[in-house]
Design a protein around this motif. Structure first.
Motif, PDB file in Angstrom:
ATOM      1  N   PRO A 437       0.802  -1.229   0.000  1.00  0.00           N
ATOM      2  CA  PRO A 437       0.000   0.000   0.000  1.00  0.00           C
ATOM      3  C   PRO A 437       0.832   1.275   0.000  1.00  0.00           C
ATOM      4  O   PRO A 437       0.462   2.262  -0.638  1.00  0.00           O
ATOM      5  CB  PRO A 437      -0.838  -0.138   1.274  1.00  0.00           C
ATOM      6  N   ARG A 438       1.962   1.272   0.691  1.00  0.00           N
ATOM      7  CA  ARG A 438       2.827   2.460   0.673  1.00  0.00           C
ATOM      8  C   ARG A 438       3.361   2.742  -0.731  1.00  0.00           C
ATOM      9  O   ARG A 438       3.462   3.897  -1.148  1.00  0.00           O
ATOM     10  CB  ARG A 438       3.996   2.283   1.649  1.00  0.00           C
ATOM     11  N   ASP A 439       3.679   1.685  -1.467  1.00  0.00           N
ATOM     12  CA  ASP A 439       4.170   1.880  -2.827  1.00  0.00           C
ATOM     13  C   ASP A 439       3.042   2.258  -3.778  1.00  0.00           C
ATOM     14  O   ASP A 439       3.258   3.005  -4.747  1.00  0.00           O
ATOM     15  CB  ASP A 439       4.908   0.632  -3.304  1.00  0.00           C
ATOM     16  N   MET A 440       1.833   1.751  -3.524  1.00  0.00           N
ATOM     17  CA  MET A 440       0.682   2.217  -4.280  1.00  0.00           C
ATOM     18  C   MET A 440       0.493   3.723  -4.074  1.00  0.00           C
ATOM     19  O   MET A 440       0.158   4.464  -5.007  1.00  0.00           O
ATOM     20  CB  MET A 440      -0.579   1.457  -3.842  1.00  0.00           C
ATOM     21  N   MET A 441       0.739   4.177  -2.842  1.00  0.00           N
ATOM     22  CA  MET A 441       0.625   5.610  -2.546  1.00  0.00           C
ATOM     23  C   MET A 441       1.683   6.410  -3.302  1.00  0.00           C
ATOM     24  O   MET A 441       1.400   7.501  -3.819  1.00  0.00           O
ATOM     25  CB  MET A 441       0.737   5.846  -1.042  1.00  0.00           C
ATOM     26  N   LYS A 442       2.905   5.894  -3.381  1.00  0.00           N
ATOM     27  CA  LYS A 442       3.935   6.581  -4.153  1.00  0.00           C
ATOM     28  C   LYS A 442       3.483   6.775  -5.594  1.00  0.00           C
ATOM     29  O   LYS A 442       3.707   7.834  -6.205  1.00  0.00           O
ATOM     30  CB  LYS A 442       5.239   5.775  -4.148  1.00  0.00           C
ATOM     31  N   PHE A 443       2.857   5.742  -6.148  1.00  0.00           N
ATOM     32  CA  PHE A 443       2.392   5.830  -7.528  1.00  0.00           C
ATOM     33  C   PHE A 443       1.303   6.899  -7.665  1.00  0.00           C
ATOM     34  O   PHE A 443       1.302   7.678  -8.625  1.00  0.00           O
ATOM     35  CB  PHE A 443       1.883   4.473  -7.997  1.00  0.00           C
ATOM     36  N   LYS A 517      -7.907  18.475  -5.888  1.00  0.00           N
ATOM     37  CA  LYS A 517      -8.426  19.646  -5.184  1.00  0.00           C
ATOM     38  C   LYS A 517      -7.983  19.666  -3.727  1.00  0.00           C
ATOM     39  O   LYS A 517      -7.730  20.733  -3.147  1.00  0.00           O
ATOM     40  CB  LYS A 517      -9.953  19.680  -5.274  1.00  0.00           C
ATOM     41  N   LEU A 518      -7.864  18.476  -3.118  1.00  0.00           N
ATOM     42  CA  LEU A 518      -7.447  18.372  -1.717  1.00  0.00           C
ATOM     43  C   LEU A 518      -5.949  18.104  -1.570  1.00  0.00           C
ATOM     44  O   LEU A 518      -5.470  17.966  -0.442  1.00  0.00           O
ATOM     45  CB  LEU A 518      -8.234  17.249  -1.025  1.00  0.00           C
ATOM     46  N   GLU A 519      -5.234  18.001  -2.712  1.00  0.00           N
ATOM     47  CA  GLU A 519      -3.806  17.652  -2.703  1.00  0.00           C
ATOM     48  C   GLU A 519      -3.586  16.369  -1.894  1.00  0.00           C
ATOM     49  O   GLU A 519      -2.694  16.278  -1.049  1.00  0.00           O
ATOM     50  CB  GLU A 519      -2.963  18.791  -2.129  1.00  0.00           C
ATOM     51  N   MET A 520      -4.405  15.366  -2.194  1.00  0.00           N
ATOM     52  CA  MET A 520      -4.482  14.185  -1.342  1.00  0.00           C
ATOM     53  C   MET A 520      -4.506  12.906  -2.186  1.00  0.00           C
ATOM     54  O   MET A 520      -5.043  12.885  -3.290  1.00  0.00           O
ATOM     55  CB  MET A 520      -5.751  14.274  -0.492  1.00  0.00           C
ATOM     56  N   VAL A 521      -3.897  11.861  -1.625  1.00  0.00           N
ATOM     57  CA  VAL A 521      -3.976  10.517  -2.191  1.00  0.00           C
ATOM     58  C   VAL A 521      -4.474   9.581  -1.099  1.00  0.00           C
ATOM     59  O   VAL A 521      -4.003   9.639   0.044  1.00  0.00           O
ATOM     60  CB  VAL A 521      -2.604  10.030  -2.717  1.00  0.00           C
ATOM     61  N   VAL A 522      -5.427   8.726  -1.439  1.00  0.00           N
ATOM     62  CA  VAL A 522      -5.947   7.724  -0.507  1.00  0.00           C
ATOM     63  C   VAL A 522      -5.773   6.351  -1.138  1.00  0.00           C
ATOM     64  O   VAL A 522      -6.097   6.146  -2.311  1.00  0.00           O
ATOM     65  CB  VAL A 522      -7.436   7.966  -0.186  1.00  0.00           C
ATOM     66  N   VAL A 523      -5.240   5.415  -0.377  1.00  0.00           N
ATOM     67  CA  VAL A 523      -5.086   4.027  -0.823  1.00  0.00           C
ATOM     68  C   VAL A 523      -5.891   3.135   0.104  1.00  0.00           C
ATOM     69  O   VAL A 523      -5.768   3.229   1.338  1.00  0.00           O
ATOM     70  CB  VAL A 523      -3.609   3.589  -0.819  1.00  0.00           C
ATOM     71  N   ILE A 524      -6.738   2.295  -0.466  1.00  0.00           N
ATOM     72  CA  ILE A 524      -7.494   1.300   0.307  1.00  0.00           C
ATOM     73  C   ILE A 524      -7.342  -0.044  -0.390  1.00  0.00           C
ATOM     74  O   ILE A 524      -7.571  -0.160  -1.595  1.00  0.00           O
ATOM     75  CB  ILE A 524      -8.984   1.676   0.420  1.00  0.00           C
ATOM     76  N   THR A 525      -6.926  -1.056   0.369  1.00  0.00           N
ATOM     77  CA  THR A 525      -6.872  -2.419  -0.154  1.00  0.00           C
ATOM     78  C   THR A 525      -7.859  -3.288   0.619  1.00  0.00           C
ATOM     79  O   THR A 525      -8.118  -3.050   1.801  1.00  0.00           O
ATOM     80  CB  THR A 525      -5.463  -3.015  -0.049  1.00  0.00           C
TER      81      THR A 525
END
Length: 551
Positions: A437-443, A517-525
Motif C-alpha cells: 500500500p505504501r508503494d501504491m501511494m507513491k504511484f 483539489k485536496l492535494e491528497m492521495v488515498v489508498v485502500i486495499t
C-alpha cells in the motif's frame, strides 16, 4: 520353489494393492503443520559474480537450489536455475546491487540483491508474498477422488497468501503429484494408511515436508489482528466499523496530504511489508509504462494502429475497421472489440474468461468481432490493456519487466513487488501486480505531482494531463463513470462540496484515489472478491474519510 512362489505372490498382491488405491478413500480435508513460519522466506545468494565458478543459491534452513552458472558477464544475468524457473537481473552502475526477477510459475518476483562481499550478493524472496506466516497450520483439500483421478488444493491458515492455482494432477501407485502454476511450486505426496506425506518443491529442491492427517474439525483460517497506526488523523468511526466487520475485509487504509502521510492503518494481519494483489488497479501502472515509452520516443503517437506493433502472423485478422484500433483506443477502453468483461447479459468473445484459457491470447482477442468503431464507445475490458502490453514488449530493447523496473519502480524506490505474466511470460498489462500500500501511494503521488517525485520528472506532465482527461463514459458500468488513460473518474459529495477523483480500481476493493483539489492521495486495499462489495472503498472515502479532512 515354494518360497519363490510365495515371494512372487506377495509381490503381485503388493503391486495390486498399490495400483488399486482408490482416491475416493482420500477425498477429504487433511491437515498438518509446518516446521516454522519462515520456510517460504527464502534467501537468495549469488557468489563469485564475474568468475567461472559463480553460483546461484536458494535456501531456507537448508539448501534448496545450488546452481553453478559460471558467467563472466556482470551486466545482464540470465540464470535458468531449475525447470520452468529462472532469474534475470542487471548489476547497478555502482556495482553494489543487482535488480532482477525470479520467474516462477505465472509470477515475476522482483528481487534486489545487495552486495555483502567481493562478488557476493544477497537478498530475500518471499515466495508466498508475506514476510512471515502467522500460522503453522497447513491444509489440503482432496476433491473428486475416484480411482486414480482427483484434484488437490493446498490452503494455508494464513489467508494473507492469495492462494494457489493447482493443476496437472497425477497418480502413480501410491504417489501423487500436482503443480501450482501460479507460484510454480510442485507438490509430491505419498499415500499411506490414514496419512499423506507431502513434500513441496522448487524445481527438484525440497522446500518443506509435512505429514497430513484427516481433519476432524473445521479449519481455522485468518482472524489475525494488526496494531499499526501512523499519522495524526483520527478515524475512529471507520476503524470501529472495520473491526466489527461492518466494513468487511478491509486490509489497509492510507492517506497522504501535500506529500505527507496523515493516516496509515492495517487490519486482518496485514502490514506495510506485504505486497497486495492490486488486480485491475495495476492497469493504471500499465498506462504509466506506455507513457514512459512515449516520453522516450519509442513510438510516435497514440494514434498509431496496434497492427504496427504486432508480428505479421496476426495481420490476418486486420480489416478496414480493426486497423483503426490504435494505442489511444486501447488506453480508453474504446477499441470497439467485443472485449467486455462485465455488465452485459451475453459473454463477450474477447473477455478475460474467454481468452485466458486459450494458448494464444492475442490471436483469440483479435479474432473477436467489432461491436463499435474504435474511439467512439467505451466498454471496460482487460483485453484492451493486454494488447498494450504486447505493443510495449515489441518496442523496448530489453525484457519488458526490466524496462518497467529501471524506468518506473527503481525511480520510485519500489523493490518489493510482483508482476503477473501471460502465457508467454510477458508482464500482463490487464492487471495482477502486487505492490505494498505504501508503494501504491507513491504511484498515486507521482500522478498528483504531475509526473514528478523525489525531485525527478519520471513521467511528462503532458502524459499526466492526457491520462486524467475524461474521454468518454464506460457504458457497461452502473455509475457510467468517465474514463481516462486507464484511470477511472468519479465525483464524491461531502459537506455540500463536490470532490473529483481520478482512480485506479481493482476487483475486491483495491483503490488508489487521487484528489487534486485536496492535494491528497488515498489508498485502500481489501479482500471483497465474491460478496459484491468491490466498491466498498468508495463508501469509506465519502462517508468516513472526507468529512474529517480539513481543506
Amino acid at each position: 520353489m515354494r518360497i519363490k512362489n510365495l515371494i512372487s505372490l506377495l509381490t503381485i498382491l503388493f503391486s495390486f494393492s498399490t495400483n488399486a488405491q482408490d482416491m475416493a478413500e482420500y477425498t477429504s480435508g487433511w491437515e498438518g503443520e509446518m516446521e516454522n513460519s519462515k520456510l517460504f522466506n527464502l534467501k537468495v545468494e549469488i557468489r563469485n559474480l564475474g568468475f567461472e565458478n559463480a553460483s546461484f543459491k536458494i535456501f531456507n534452513n537448508k539448501s534448496i537450489i545450488d546452481y553453478p552458472f559460471g558467467s563472466k558477464s556482470t551486466s545482464i544475468l540470465e540464470i535458468p536455475f531449475a525447470e520452468n524457473h529462472s532469474f534475470k537481473g542487471a548489476l547497478s552502475e555502482n556495482g553494489k546491487e543487482i535488480n532482477g526477477f525470479i520467474k516462477s510459475g505465472m509470477l515475476l518476483y522482483h528481487i534486489k540483491l545487495t552486495q555483502s562481499g567481493n562478488g557476493t550478493f544477497i537478498g530475500v524472496w518471499n515466495l508466498l508474498m508475506v514476510d512471515g506466516l502467522k500460522s503453522l497450520k497447513f491444509y489440503l483439500s482432496v476433491e473428486n477422488g475416484s480411482g486414480n483421478n482427483y484434484e488437490a488444493y493446498p490452503i494455508l491458515a494464513d489467508n494473507r497468501f492469495t492462494g494457489t492455482w493447482c493443476a496437472n494432477f497425477q497418480k502413480k501407485n501410491d504417489s501423487i503429484s500436482f503443480v501450482d502454476f501460479k507460484t510454480g511450486l510442485k507438490f509430491k505426496g505419498k499415500l499411506l494408511s490414514q496419512k499423506i506425506q507431502l513434500g513441496i518443491y522448487l524445481g527438484d529442491g525440497l522446500v518443506m515436508q509435512t505429514d497430513l492427517k484427516k481433519s476432524i474439525s473445521d479449519w481455522r483460517i485468518g482472524g489475525f489482528t494488526t496494531t499499526i497506526n501512523n499519522g495524526d488523523l483520527q478515524l475512529t468511526e471507520m476503524e470501529s466499523l472495520i473491526l466489527k466487520d461492518s466494513l468487511p475485509n478491509t486490509h489497509a487504509v492510507l492517506i497522504s496530504k501535500k506529500g505527507s502521510i496523515i493516516y496509515e492503518n492495517y487490519f486482518g494481519g496485514y502490514n506495510p511489508q506485504i505486497p497486495h494483489d492490486m488486480r485491475s488497479a495495476s492497469k493504471s501502472i500499465s498506462s504509466a509504462i506506455v507513457g514512459i515509452a512515449k516520453d522516450k520516443s519509442l513510438f510516435q503517437n497514440v494514434d498509431q494502429s496496434i497492427f504496427e506493433f504486432l508480428p505479421k502472423d496476426y495481420h490476418i485478422n486486420k480489416d478496414s475497421l480493426k486497423s483503426k484500433i490504435d494505442i489511444k483506443s486501447l488506453l480508453t477502453m474504446s477499441s470497439g472489440l467485443d472485449a467486455v468483461d462485465f455488465g452485459i447479459k451475453r459473454k463477450s468473445l474477447a473477455s478475460e474468461d474467454n481468452y485466458q484459457p486459450t494458448q494464444d491470447w492475442t490471436k483469440t482477442i483479435l479474432q473477436a468481432p467489432m461491436i463499435n468503431e474504435p474511439n467512439t464507445h467505451a466498454n471496460y475490458g482487460s483485453a484492451n490493456p493486454y494488447l498494450l502490453g504486447v505493443a510495449m514488449d515489441s518496442i523496448v530493447a530489453e525484457p519488458l519487466e526490466m524496462f518497467m523496473d529501471k524506468n518506473l519502480f527503481q525511480k520510485l524506490g519500489i523493490s518489493n513487488y510482483i508482476v503477473q505474466t501471460d502465457m508467454t511470460g510477458r508482464p500482463y498489462f490487464g492487471g495482477g501486480m502486487y505492490l505494498t500500500p505504501r508503494d501504491m501511494m507513491k504511484f498515486g503521488e507521482l500522478y498528483l505531482n504531475k509526473g514528478k517525485l523525489f525531485g525527478n520528472q519520471i513521467l511528462s506532465e503532458n502524459w499526466i494531463q492526457d491520462s486524467f482527461k475524461n474521454y468518454r463514459v464506460l457504458e457497461n458500468t452502473n455509475d457510467k463513470n468517465g474514463y481516462g488513460y486507464l484511470w477511472w473518474h468519479y465525483t464524491y459529495q461531502y459537506n455540500g462540496t463536490s470532490i473529483k477523483s481520478k482512480e485506479a480500481r481493482g476487483a475486491g476493493g483495491q483503490y488508489i484515489f487521487v484528489l487534486p483539489k485536496l492535494e491528497m492521495v488515498v489508498v485502500i486495499t481489501s479482500g471483497n472478491y465474491r460478496n459484491r462489495k468491490t466498491q466498498q472503498p468508495e463508501s469509506i472515502l465519502e462517508k468516513y474519510i472526507l468529512p474529517y479532512i480539513e481543506n
